[in-house]
Design an enzyme around this catalytic site. Structure first.
Site, mmCIF file in Angstrom:
data_model
loop_
_atom_site.group_PDB
_atom_site.id
_atom_site.type_symbol
_atom_site.label_atom_id
_atom_site.label_comp_id
_atom_site.label_asym_id
_atom_site.label_seq_id
_atom_site.Cartn_x
_atom_site.Cartn_y
_atom_site.Cartn_z
ATOM 1 N N ALA A 180 1.084 -2.005 -0.033
ATOM 2 C CA ALA A 180 -0.029 -0.293 -0.183
ATOM 3 C C ALA A 180 0.620 1.188 -0.260
ATOM 4 O O ALA A 180 1.872 1.515 0.459
ATOM 5 C CB ALA A 180 -0.481 -0.270 1.193
ATOM 6 N N SER A 181 0.993 2.173 -0.825
ATOM 7 C CA SER A 181 1.393 3.485 -1.193
ATOM 8 C C SER A 181 1.359 4.105 0.041
ATOM 9 O O SER A 181 0.565 4.091 0.867
ATOM 10 C CB SER A 181 1.062 3.625 -2.499
ATOM 11 O OG SER A 181 0.908 3.654 -3.412
#
Ligand code: SAH
Length: 219
Positions: free
Chosen positions: A61-62
């Site tokens: 997940a960024s």
């Protein structure tokens, strides 16, 4: 929203502001989505750090402040239809759902998609449609899209995504090698496309017909 993570979430939002996020709609949207529900339990205590987090299946997940920047750049409006490629944990999907009219999100890993759907349903988010499949061919059924956000990096901008972008639409897509990419902002005006190089970035690979070959298949 208010829960035992409220203070941590507010601190993260302050950090986004320090990092140049000015769009109040974007900041509010992040305030409405509890990231700890989306990331695996093992990293739940780090959910409000401004850092990327592993979500299983080799995916990541960024960093939230970067996701906020993408949404600010895409200028998502209340009536917009948004296509997201790479549902992943579903966190970004949930934030987009606070900003847009409808969000269409495609993920190639079924387990991630199923888990994201469960969390979105648990939050009673009802303006998101999710598909398991190859997002490099887009989702023609609901096209055209006012905004497209590609959360994985490929060798080129997938042509089907250009075709599915609405007149006046915006798309953010990382383009480069498997290791490092440039984030490209595409604007469509009629049949002409304007490309802006926004930043250097590092996303997980975009695997599929108009992306990289999946190495697990065929060797
Ligand atoms: N934004 C997500 C993280 C995305 S990670 C979050 O907030 O959690 C990128 C995701 O893109 C991964 O889950 C990966 O499986 C997916 N992906 C890679 N290639 C894809 C493709 N061709 N179609 C759909 N999803 C793809």
């Amino acid at each position: 929203m208010s829960d035992r993570f409220t203070a941590q979430r507010r601190a993260l939002i302050n950090r986004m502001q320090e990092r140049g996020i000015r769009d109040l709609n974007v900041l509010r949207a992040f305030d409405l989505v509890p990231r700890h529900l989306f990331v695996p339990q093992a990293v739940g205590h780090r959910a409000y750090e401004d850092s990327p987090l592993p979500i299983g299946f080799g995916q990541t997940a960024s960093q939230p402040s970067l996701q906020a920047l993408y949404m600010q750049l895409l200028q998502i409006g209340r009536n917009d239809r948004v296509l997201e490629i790479g549902t992943g944990s579903g966190f970004q999907t949930a934030v987009l759902a606070q900003l847009a009219d409808r969000v269409y999100s495609v993920e190639r890993i079924r387990e991630l998609s199923t888990r994201a759907r469960e969390v979105l349903d648990g939050m009673r988010i009802s303006n998101v449609a999710i598909l398991v499949g190859d997002g490099t061919i887009g989702w023609s059924r609901y096209a055209p899209y006012d905004a497209i956000l590609v959360a994985a990096g490929g060798p080129e901008v997938p042509q089907p995504l250009l075709d599915q972008l609405a007149d006046g639409g915006r798309m953010l897509v990382p383009v480069g090698t498997r290791e490092s990419q440039r984030l490209v902002l595409v604007h469509r005006r009629g049949d002409s496309f304007h490309y802006d190089d926004v930043a250097e970035c590092t996303f997980v690979p975009l695997l599929g017909r108009f992306g990289w070959a999946d190495e697990r298949v065929g060797g």
